[in-house]
Design a protein around this motif. Structure first.
Motif, short mmCIF file in Angstrom:
data_model
loop_
_atom_site.label_atom_id
_atom_site.label_comp_id
_atom_site.label_asym_id
_atom_site.label_seq_id
_atom_site.Cartn_x
_atom_site.Cartn_y
_atom_site.Cartn_z
N LEU A 5 -10.23 33.19 39.85
CA LEU A 5 -11.36 32.32 39.05
C LEU A 5 -12.53 32.10 39.81
CD1 LEU A 5 -11.29 30.92 36.38
CD2 LEU A 5 -10.94 29.01 37.40
N THR A 6 -12.50 32.22 40.99
CA THR A 6 -13.86 32.15 41.79
C THR A 6 -14.47 33.59 41.69
OG1 THR A 6 -12.92 30.62 43.42
CG2 THR A 6 -14.74 31.87 44.26
N LEU A 7 -13.43 34.71 41.98
CA LEU A 7 -14.23 35.98 41.89
C LEU A 7 -14.97 36.32 40.49
CD1 LEU A 7 -14.55 38.96 42.99
CD2 LEU A 7 -12.31 39.51 42.20
N ARG A 8 -14.32 35.85 39.46
CA ARG A 8 -14.51 36.08 38.09
C ARG A 8 -16.14 35.41 37.87
NH1 ARG A 8 -9.37 35.94 34.10
NH2 ARG A 8 -8.05 37.74 34.94
N TRP A 9 -15.90 34.07 38.07
CA TRP A 9 -17.18 33.51 38.06
C TRP A 9 -18.50 33.97 38.91
CZ3 TRP A 9 -19.07 30.31 34.23
CH2 TRP A 9 -18.20 29.93 33.50
N GLY A 10 -18.05 34.21 40.06
CA GLY A 10 -19.11 34.71 40.95
C GLY A 10 -19.73 35.94 40.45
N ILE A 11 -19.06 36.92 39.87
CA ILE A 11 -19.45 38.10 39.28
C ILE A 11 -20.18 37.62 38.03
CG2 ILE A 11 -18.81 40.28 38.07
CD1 ILE A 11 -16.51 40.50 40.12
N PHE A 12 -19.69 36.77 37.24
CA PHE A 12 -20.55 36.40 35.90
C PHE A 12 -21.90 35.90 36.20
CE2 PHE A 12 -21.18 33.38 32.46
CZ PHE A 12 -21.35 34.30 31.37
N LYS A 17 -12.61 30.28 50.85
CA LYS A 17 -12.73 29.11 50.22
C LYS A 17 -13.31 29.16 48.92
CE LYS A 17 -13.72 26.58 54.61
NZ LYS A 17 -12.52 26.01 54.75
N SER A 18 -12.90 28.35 47.87
CA SER A 18 -13.18 28.13 46.76
C SER A 18 -14.20 26.85 46.49
CB SER A 18 -12.17 27.99 45.82
OG SER A 18 -12.67 27.84 44.56
N LEU A 19 -15.22 27.12 46.13
CA LEU A 19 -16.33 26.40 45.65
C LEU A 19 -16.26 25.79 44.26
CD1 LEU A 19 -19.10 27.60 47.84
CD2 LEU A 19 -17.52 26.11 48.83
N LEU A 20 -15.34 26.26 43.47
CA LEU A 20 -15.39 26.09 42.02
C LEU A 20 -15.33 24.42 41.69
CD1 LEU A 20 -13.45 28.98 40.24
CD2 LEU A 20 -15.77 28.26 40.29
N GLY A 21 -14.37 23.67 42.50
CA GLY A 21 -14.10 22.32 42.35
C GLY A 21 -15.49 21.73 42.29
N ALA A 37 -23.05 31.84 46.42
CA ALA A 37 -22.25 31.02 47.02
C ALA A 37 -20.65 31.11 46.82
CB ALA A 37 -22.80 29.58 46.43
N LEU A 38 -20.40 31.49 45.60
CA LEU A 38 -18.82 31.41 45.17
C LEU A 38 -18.33 32.77 45.83
CD1 LEU A 38 -18.86 30.62 41.32
CD2 LEU A 38 -18.19 29.17 43.08
N LEU A 39 -19.08 33.88 45.69
CA LEU A 39 -18.53 35.09 46.45
C LEU A 39 -18.39 34.83 47.90
CD1 LEU A 39 -19.79 37.94 44.06
CD2 LEU A 39 -17.68 36.84 44.04
N GLY A 40 -19.59 34.32 48.35
CA GLY A 40 -19.68 34.00 49.91
C GLY A 40 -18.46 33.09 50.27
N GLY A 41 -18.57 32.09 49.83
CA GLY A 41 -17.25 31.03 49.94
C GLY A 41 -15.91 31.83 49.84
N LEU A 42 -15.70 32.74 49.02
CA LEU A 42 -14.43 33.54 48.76
C LEU A 42 -14.28 34.43 49.99
CD1 LEU A 42 -12.11 34.07 46.86
CD2 LEU A 42 -13.48 35.93 45.66
N PHE A 43 -15.35 35.01 50.35
CA PHE A 43 -15.51 36.05 51.45
C PHE A 43 -14.81 35.38 52.96
CE2 PHE A 43 -17.21 37.78 55.45
CZ PHE A 43 -16.93 39.23 55.05
#
Length: 215
Positions: free
Chosen positions: A152-159, A131-135, A122-128
């Motif tokens: 931050l989105t990229l890092r958390w998505g990968i994590f 959009k950032s869904l971290l909030g 979801a995070l990486l897809g949103g980034l693509f």
């Protein structure tokens, strides 16, 4: 990118009762650990639990009950359900029920894989899609600039995807005891350390810091 949506900010209750929020998040995991550790004792003390199955199935049943209780208390105390615990709770109920019904530990063991893959995708897809869904995922209160949110989105998505792969490696190659200990005492410390490691990036891209720097 910044977000001012009310769902992205902690409620007043969450700000005033951080220990309760932490207890509601960690409580079900600790109960799961205890249920697996003392499964045989629980089965003898409470015969009804013996009908569920072995220690891991008893732990799963207790985990499901604790998760539901945690979500109910969160709704009452904080007036809303955090996105991540809510989604995780749904997966717990579905896969936990399948594990007990079919007497197959595979389903509950795959739960962390499914949840982490879901959030990572979801995070990486949103980034693509820009959009950032971290909030929404983290119920965050801080505001970052566009570059900060992207990093931050990229890092958390990968994590999250890393945790999914790691869970698969542990449950497929080690004993139930090792997996349960990893789930309770391994995943949480790693997540905390990873979160702390992001603080320099957050401070560097914080809009509040940038505003103060221009004064």
């Amino acid at each position: 990118m910044t977000s001012s949506h009310s769902d992205t900010e902690p409620t007043a209750a969450e700000k005033h009762h951080p220990l309760l929020k932490l207890a509601l998040e960690l409580g079900p995991l600790l109960i799961f650990f205890f249920g697996n550790l003392r499964g045989e004792w629980l089965a003898k003390t409470f015969p009804v639990l013996a009908t569920v199955g072995g220690p891991l199935f008893i732990a799963t049943a207790l985990f499901m009950a604790a998760t539901v209780a945690s979500l109910i208390v969160s709704k009452i105390a904080f007036r809303h359900l955090p996105v991540m615990p809510f989604v995780s709770g749904i997966v717990v109920m579905v896969f936990g029920s399948l594990s007990i019904w079919l007497q197959d530990e595979t389903f509950i063991k795959m739960k962390p894989t499914i949840v982490n893959t879901l959030f990572g995708a979801a995070l990486l897809g949103g980034l693509f899609f820009g959009k950032s869904l971290l909030g929404y995922v983290f119920n965050a209160a801080f505001q970052l600039d566009v570059i900060g949110w992207r990093k931050l989105t990229l890092r958390w998505g990968i994590f999250f995807l890393f945790l999914a792969v790691l869970n698969e490696a542990v449950w497929r190659n080690f004993s139930d005891e090792v997996w349960v200990n990893f789930k309770v005492w391994g995943t949480m410390p790693m997540t905390i350390l990873f979160t702390l490691a992001q603080m320099p990036l957050i401070m560097r891209h914080s809009l509040e810091e940038q505003t103060e720097g221009t004064k």
